[in-house]
Design an enzyme around this catalytic site. Sequence first.
Site, short mmCIF file in Angstrom:
data_model
loop_
_atom_site.label_atom_id
_atom_site.label_comp_id
_atom_site.label_asym_id
_atom_site.label_seq_id
_atom_site.Cartn_x
_atom_site.Cartn_y
_atom_site.Cartn_z
N TYR A 228 12.10 -8.30 -6.43
CA TYR A 228 10.86 -9.06 -6.66
C TYR A 228 11.25 -10.34 -7.39
O TYR A 228 11.81 -10.27 -8.49
CB TYR A 228 9.90 -8.26 -7.55
CG TYR A 228 9.23 -7.08 -6.88
CD1 TYR A 228 7.98 -7.22 -6.30
CD2 TYR A 228 9.85 -5.84 -6.84
CE1 TYR A 228 7.35 -6.13 -5.70
CE2 TYR A 228 9.22 -4.75 -6.24
CZ TYR A 228 7.97 -4.91 -5.66
OH TYR A 228 7.35 -3.84 -5.06
N HIS B 291 14.56 5.47 -3.95
CA HIS B 291 14.98 4.30 -4.73
C HIS B 291 14.79 4.63 -6.21
O HIS B 291 13.69 4.90 -6.65
CB HIS B 291 14.13 3.07 -4.37
CG HIS B 291 14.57 2.41 -3.11
ND1 HIS B 291 14.52 1.05 -2.92
CD2 HIS B 291 15.08 2.92 -1.96
CE1 HIS B 291 14.98 0.76 -1.72
NE2 HIS B 291 15.31 1.87 -1.12
N LYS C 98 0.73 -0.41 -4.36
CA LYS C 98 -0.19 0.67 -4.75
C LYS C 98 -1.23 1.06 -3.70
O LYS C 98 -1.81 2.14 -3.79
CB LYS C 98 -0.94 0.27 -6.03
CG LYS C 98 -0.08 0.31 -7.27
CD LYS C 98 0.18 1.72 -7.73
CE LYS C 98 1.31 1.83 -8.71
NZ LYS C 98 2.52 2.46 -8.22
N PRO D 221 -0.62 -6.50 -2.83
CA PRO D 221 0.50 -5.61 -2.52
C PRO D 221 1.64 -5.65 -3.54
O PRO D 221 2.57 -4.84 -3.45
CB PRO D 221 0.97 -6.10 -1.15
CG PRO D 221 0.43 -7.47 -0.99
CD PRO D 221 -0.80 -7.55 -1.81
N TYR E 167 4.95 1.87 -11.71
CA TYR E 167 5.42 1.61 -10.35
C TYR E 167 5.68 2.92 -9.60
O TYR E 167 5.33 3.06 -8.43
CB TYR E 167 6.69 0.76 -10.38
CG TYR E 167 7.08 0.20 -9.03
CD1 TYR E 167 6.61 -1.05 -8.60
CD2 TYR E 167 7.91 0.92 -8.17
CE1 TYR E 167 6.96 -1.56 -7.36
CE2 TYR E 167 8.26 0.42 -6.93
CZ TYR E 167 7.78 -0.82 -6.52
OH TYR E 167 8.13 -1.32 -5.29
P1 RFL Z 1 -6.66 1.25 6.73
O1 RFL Z 1 -5.19 1.44 6.90
O2 RFL Z 1 -7.21 -0.12 6.77
O3 RFL Z 1 -7.36 2.15 7.83
C1 RFL Z 1 -8.75 2.05 8.10
C2 RFL Z 1 -8.98 2.43 9.55
O4 RFL Z 1 -10.38 2.40 9.83
C3 RFL Z 1 -10.58 1.79 11.10
N1 RFL Z 1 -11.95 1.25 11.14
C4 RFL Z 1 -12.97 1.91 11.75
N2 RFL Z 1 -12.98 3.06 12.43
C5 RFL Z 1 -14.19 3.45 12.93
N3 RFL Z 1 -15.33 2.73 12.80
C6 RFL Z 1 -15.33 1.57 12.11
N4 RFL Z 1 -16.47 0.88 12.00
C7 RFL Z 1 -14.11 1.11 11.56
N5 RFL Z 1 -13.76 0.02 10.83
C8 RFL Z 1 -12.44 0.13 10.59
C9 RFL Z 1 -9.50 0.73 11.18
O5 RFL Z 1 -9.20 0.35 12.52
C10 RFL Z 1 -8.33 1.45 10.51
O6 RFL Z 1 -7.51 2.15 11.42
O7 RFL Z 1 -7.16 1.91 5.36
P2 RFL Z 1 -6.67 3.23 4.58
O8 RFL Z 1 -6.53 4.38 5.53
O9 RFL Z 1 -7.54 3.33 3.40
O10 RFL Z 1 -5.15 2.88 4.11
C11 RFL Z 1 -4.93 1.88 3.15
C12 RFL Z 1 -3.57 1.21 3.40
O11 RFL Z 1 -3.49 0.81 4.75
C13 RFL Z 1 -3.36 -0.02 2.49
O12 RFL Z 1 -3.85 0.22 1.19
C14 RFL Z 1 -1.86 -0.39 2.36
O13 RFL Z 1 -1.32 -0.79 3.59
C15 RFL Z 1 -1.67 -1.51 1.32
N6 RFL Z 1 -0.28 -1.97 1.23
C16 RFL Z 1 0.66 -1.27 0.50
N7 RFL Z 1 0.33 -0.11 -0.10
C17 RFL Z 1 1.29 0.63 -0.75
O14 RFL Z 1 0.94 1.68 -1.33
N8 RFL Z 1 2.61 0.25 -0.81
C18 RFL Z 1 3.02 -0.90 -0.21
O15 RFL Z 1 4.24 -1.17 -0.23
C19 RFL Z 1 2.04 -1.72 0.45
N9 RFL Z 1 2.39 -2.86 1.05
C20 RFL Z 1 0.10 -3.15 1.88
C21 RFL Z 1 1.46 -3.58 1.75
C22 RFL Z 1 -0.80 -3.91 2.62
C23 RFL Z 1 -0.39 -5.08 3.22
N10 RFL Z 1 -1.35 -5.79 3.98
C24 RFL Z 1 -1.17 -6.14 5.32
C25 RFL Z 1 -2.69 -5.95 3.45
C26 RFL Z 1 1.89 -4.75 2.35
C27 RFL Z 1 0.96 -5.51 3.07
C28 RFL Z 1 1.44 -6.82 3.66
C1 PHB Z 2 6.90 -3.44 1.86
O1 PHB Z 2 8.05 -2.97 2.08
O2 PHB Z 2 6.16 -3.76 2.80
C2 PHB Z 2 6.46 -3.66 0.48
C3 PHB Z 2 7.23 -3.19 -0.56
C4 PHB Z 2 6.82 -3.40 -1.88
C5 PHB Z 2 5.63 -4.06 -2.12
C6 PHB Z 2 4.84 -4.51 -1.07
C7 PHB Z 2 5.25 -4.31 0.24
O3 PHB Z 2 5.25 -4.28 -3.41
#
Ligand code: RFL
Ligand code: PHB
Length: 399
Positions: free
Chosen positions: A211, A83, A307, A303, A394
């Site tokens: 957005y 993108h 990041k 989110p 971004y």
């Molecule tokens: P995770 O993915 O939470 O993984 C942690 C893992 O640890 C396990 N765990 C344990 N395992 C063993 N013993 C324990 N005691 C444990 N406790 C927990 C869990 O089961 C899990 O599998 O963390 P990690 O690896 O640091 O990754 C971080 C990302 O997942 C997170 O920052 C992103 O998803 C945030 N996020 C976004 N980030 C982006 O860079 N771009 C995006 O577009 C974006 N969109 C989003 C997002 C997060 C969202 N939510 C649901 C909060 C959109 C959403 C809606």
């Molecule tokens: C997504 O596609 O899940 C998404 C994209 C951009 C954002 C957050 C989430 O800023």
Amino acid sequence: MTANTSNPGIPRRTQVVIVGGGPAGLLLGQLLHRSGIEAVLLERRSRAYVLGRIRAGVLESGSVSILREAGVGDRLDQEGIPHDGCFLSFANKGFRVDFAGLAGRSVTVYGQTEITADLYAARSRSGATTVHGVEDVTLGDIDTASPHVSFVTESREHRIDCDIVAGCDGFHGVSRKSIPLDSMTQFERVYPFGWLGVLSETPPVSDELVYANHERGFALCSMRNPQLSRYYIQVGLAERLEDWPDARFWDELRRRIPAAAAAELVTGDSIEKSIAPLRSFVAEPMSWGRLFLAGDAAHIVPPTGAKGLNLAIADVRYLHEAIVGFFTGDPTVLDTYSDTALSRVWNAVRFSWWMTNTLHRYPDQTEFDQRMQETELAYLSGSTSAQRVLAENYTGLPL
Ligand code: RFL
Ligand code: PHB
């Protein structure tokens, strides 16, 4: 690795224990494996559960390079969608920010689910030990040179001795909580709203993300591929999923996005629907003794700036370099890990906070606050300099 006679699959000793098998833990395991360093990965959930979570969708160009260097870039290169810009809208009128033209970089849309699947496949090929379904994970002696991790799986207790523990267990994990409170400072902002997200097997409204700031609240049109859309709307913290049947979600989304996007909106059944609260959080430092935190275990961003996953990938890149230094005779690199990672983290925290403030409606927003937001967006829509600042942040500051 020293074999464990009671469970041959679980060693008694390894070089690194990684707690958490999300993207941070998996990527660290993959990078360490490629550097010839043994790591056992402990994950609380099943592999299917981790792969079923719908989360991030946007990768900075630096994250794409790191995933390629880790040997998991093939499918990403084939299926990821580059993108070169995105749309921002205010009161249904939009403008485009040209990432490629202003920052010389783009982002790639490729779901966290796919990255996690690629990393689990690579881990299986590597033969490295992964234990799913671990309970009662306890970190011991992490302030000494001989840390260990205890846990229960299949009703049996285990202990693994190691040199380093990597805390990659997300915001609710045990790793950060194992650091004494008086050795850590925590910074936090909880936002007074959440995001209701819907995944649907419908074509996205636009080739690029939209957005939208709207008087009814923020909305985001994103995607996973040309047949799979991801949409979000800002909702109050008291909202419940059962009060949001698909038809109500589509109606609300249509009202908040620019008219041109609304005209293209194809609706369908949701295949996933969830509400996520928004929070900014940083724990400082990101290490204590031989424990090193990476990803959501150390910090959370709302989110809005896309990041969270990108920060997790950057942390892991720094931590991998530090661990390689440690095992190749330069133990001092580990000491600088926290400062190096935190300087990038704070920039992303600032950017995500700014995007959130600029695009959301606050329950207590005054007329003055409203004018400030409108002026910010009007300035952004007309100023190449302001757009360059957005584009540069971004698409990701250099690593
Ligand atoms: P995770 O993915 O939470 O993984 C942690 C893992 O640890 C396990 N765990 C344990 N395992 C063993 N013993 C324990 N005691 C444990 N406790 C927990 C869990 O089961 C899990 O599998 O963390 P990690 O690896 O640091 O990754 C971080 C990302 O997942 C997170 O920052 C992103 O998803 C945030 N996020 C976004 N980030 C982006 O860079 N771009 C995006 O577009 C974006 N969109 C989003 C997002 C997060 C969202 N939510 C649901 C909060 C959109 C959403 C809606
Ligand atoms: C997504 O596609 O899940 C998404 C994209 C951009 C954002 C957050 C989430 O800023």
